[in-house]
Design an enzyme around this catalytic site. Structure first.
Site, mmCIF file in Angstrom:
data_model
loop_
_atom_site.group_PDB
_atom_site.id
_atom_site.type_symbol
_atom_site.label_atom_id
_atom_site.label_comp_id
_atom_site.label_asym_id
_atom_site.label_seq_id
_atom_site.Cartn_x
_atom_site.Cartn_y
_atom_site.Cartn_z
ATOM 1 N N GLY A 7 -34.720 35.022 25.027
ATOM 2 C CA GLY A 7 -35.409 34.174 24.328
ATOM 3 C C GLY A 7 -34.842 33.271 23.198
ATOM 4 O O GLY A 7 -34.588 33.599 22.327
ATOM 5 N N SER A 9 -34.829 30.478 20.718
ATOM 6 C CA SER A 9 -35.735 30.142 19.824
ATOM 7 C C SER A 9 -35.194 28.439 19.260
ATOM 8 O O SER A 9 -35.721 27.846 18.569
ATOM 9 C CB SER A 9 -36.056 30.976 18.819
ATOM 10 O OG SER A 9 -34.744 31.049 18.020
ATOM 11 N N GLY A 10 -33.978 28.383 19.538
ATOM 12 C CA GLY A 10 -33.304 27.145 18.673
ATOM 13 C C GLY A 10 -32.606 27.228 17.528
ATOM 14 O O GLY A 10 -32.378 26.631 16.888
ATOM 15 N N CYS A 100 -46.208 39.808 17.139
ATOM 16 C CA CYS A 100 -45.811 38.689 17.834
ATOM 17 C C CYS A 100 -44.688 39.509 18.615
ATOM 18 O O CYS A 100 -44.546 39.198 19.939
ATOM 19 C CB CYS A 100 -45.079 37.539 16.739
ATOM 20 S SG CYS A 100 -44.459 36.275 17.934
ATOM 21 N N GLY A 124 -32.491 37.468 19.587
ATOM 22 C CA GLY A 124 -31.549 37.597 18.474
ATOM 23 C C GLY A 124 -32.123 38.299 17.268
ATOM 24 O O GLY A 124 -31.868 37.839 16.221
ATOM 25 N N CYS A 200 -43.860 33.723 12.772
ATOM 26 C CA CYS A 200 -43.275 33.645 14.168
ATOM 27 C C CYS A 200 -43.714 32.551 15.087
ATOM 28 O O CYS A 200 -44.876 32.501 15.418
ATOM 29 C CB CYS A 200 -43.453 35.153 14.497
ATOM 30 S SG CYS A 200 -43.164 35.389 16.239
#
Length: 395
Positions: A7, A9-10, A100, A124, A200
């Site tokens: 995942g 997320s940037g 979430c 992460g 989130c």
């Protein structure tokens, strides 16, 4: 080669997660979850998800891994946002981050990952996973992250054995500074990026404004309860048994308008939560006022002066069977059993000594020291050493 879907997320944590897995020889695919684009509850003029998805894409390119965006906004709205509004309306305080993880990252997202042939899903998070064979069965353990300042095991307190089996947490053994250092050495664009704050995946949300989109402002009274309120000073009754005692101490104080003095007005009891100090805008007291109770039916906020106010503290809380969850199902208590643990009622709160008491209709958590601002709707999680064993929603 095992396939892992990360995942992305940037942020720096998920970037380093992908980097480490690639170094370890996994086949890595990056997926960015787009969970919000409902402009009717606009968060602010900034659009964090666009910038984040762009950063995630640049990291994927740098690492030479496939990348795509998945739109989970429909499921996110149903399972997280609607639930949040519903809980606040009832005068409870939900924790969207815990939900979430349970409902989106390790459920909807995990299903997508597995349908793409993934062996694992990695995030992460600062936590660790271990496994042990007990009675010829593999049992998965959720452990606190090595970095005590960043440990995020609490946010994963609702995961099941099935979800844990497929999860990887590559940065759980590292500290945040080490993660940033790795990102710098690998020349990742996110190395110095600030940690995202707020909900989130939604990013920056000013909660009252967010809630005002659905829960309309409604003027009500702010009442200050004195330190010598009757129920604080009355003598403790004699109890027939332990359960009667736990029942008594887990019951919250009941306040009425006549119990204190009106000190101000507010725009809606459902915007406030126990233990809150900001946003009351009431002056003239030696110490600041704290919310000690909200009554959403009567639309009244009860407050107390100072953070030592009796109305803030309780030593016992209750979790009903419907909202009780064991990560370690093999250790679940049976009615009448007890267990010594350490527990916390919010993220980053130091662990506190407690005893779990399993009763027919649920579980009591009895703390050695009274806890401030135990709030219905929040999660309590319990640990042994650094393993998270279970959790529940405070009722």
């Amino acid at each position: 080669m095992k396939r892992v879907i990360v995942g992305l997320s940037g942020g720096v944590d998920s970037s380093v997660t992908a980097y480490l897995l690639k170094e370890q020889g996994y086949e890595v695919i990056g997926l960015f979850m787009k969970n919000w684009h409902d402009d009717s509850v606009t968060v602010s003029d900034e659009c964090p998800w666009l910038e984040d998805s762009n950063d995630a894409m640049i990291v994927a390119e740098k690492l030479g891994i496939p990348f795509q965006t998945v739109d989970l906004s429909e499921q996110y709205k149903e399972r997280i946002v609607d639930y949040m509004f519903d809980e606040y309306e009832k005068g409870r305080t939900p924790n969207p981050d815990v939900l979430c993880n349970r409902e989106i990252k390790f459920d909807v997202f995990m299903d997508i990952a597995l349908s793409l042939g993934a062996d694992y899903v990695a995030t992460g998070h600062y936590c660790r996973k271990a496994e042990e064979v007990i009675n010829a069965k593999t049992v998965y353990k959720l452990l606190a992250g090595k970095d005590k300042n960043k440990d995020q095991s609490y946010f994963l307190c609702q995961l099941s054995q099935k979800q844990l089996e497929k999860a990887l947490f590559p940065i759980g053994e590292l500290t945040k500074p080490e993660v940033r250092e790795i990102a710098k050495k690998a020349d990742l664009i996110t190395a110095d990026k600030k940690d995202s704050q707020g909900l989130c995946f939604i990013g920056k949300v000013r909660l009252p404004e967010f809630l005002q989109q659905k829960l309309k402002p409604k003027e009500g009274l702010i009442v200050q309860i004195p330190e010598n309120f009757n129920d604080y000073v009355k003598s403790t009754p004699h109890f027939e048994n332990k359960q009667a005692e736990l029942d008594y101490f887990s019951t919250k104080y009941k306040y009425h308008l006549k119990d204190g003095k009106v000190v101000g007005k507010h725009q809606g009891a459902h915007y406030f939560t126990k233990g809150q100090r900001k946003g009351l805008a009431v002056g003239g007291t030696k110490e600041p006022l704290f919310v000690i109770e909200t009554d959403v039916d009567e639309n009244v906020i009860y407050t107390g002066e100072g953070k030592k106010h009796k109305g803030l503290y309780r030593s016992v809380l209750f979790v009903s069977n419907e909202e009780l969850h064991w990560v370690r199902e093999d250790l679940a208590l049976k009615t009448g059993e007890t267990m010594k643990v350490e527990a916390r009622i919010r993220y980053r709160q130091p662990l506190e000594k407690a005893i779990l008491h399993k009763v027919e209709n649920g579980l009591f958590v009895e703390f050695l020291n009274p806890q401030s601002a135990i709030q219905e709707g929040q999660f309590v999680a319990w640990y042994k050493v650094d393993e998270l064993l279970g959790s529940g929603i405070i009722s």
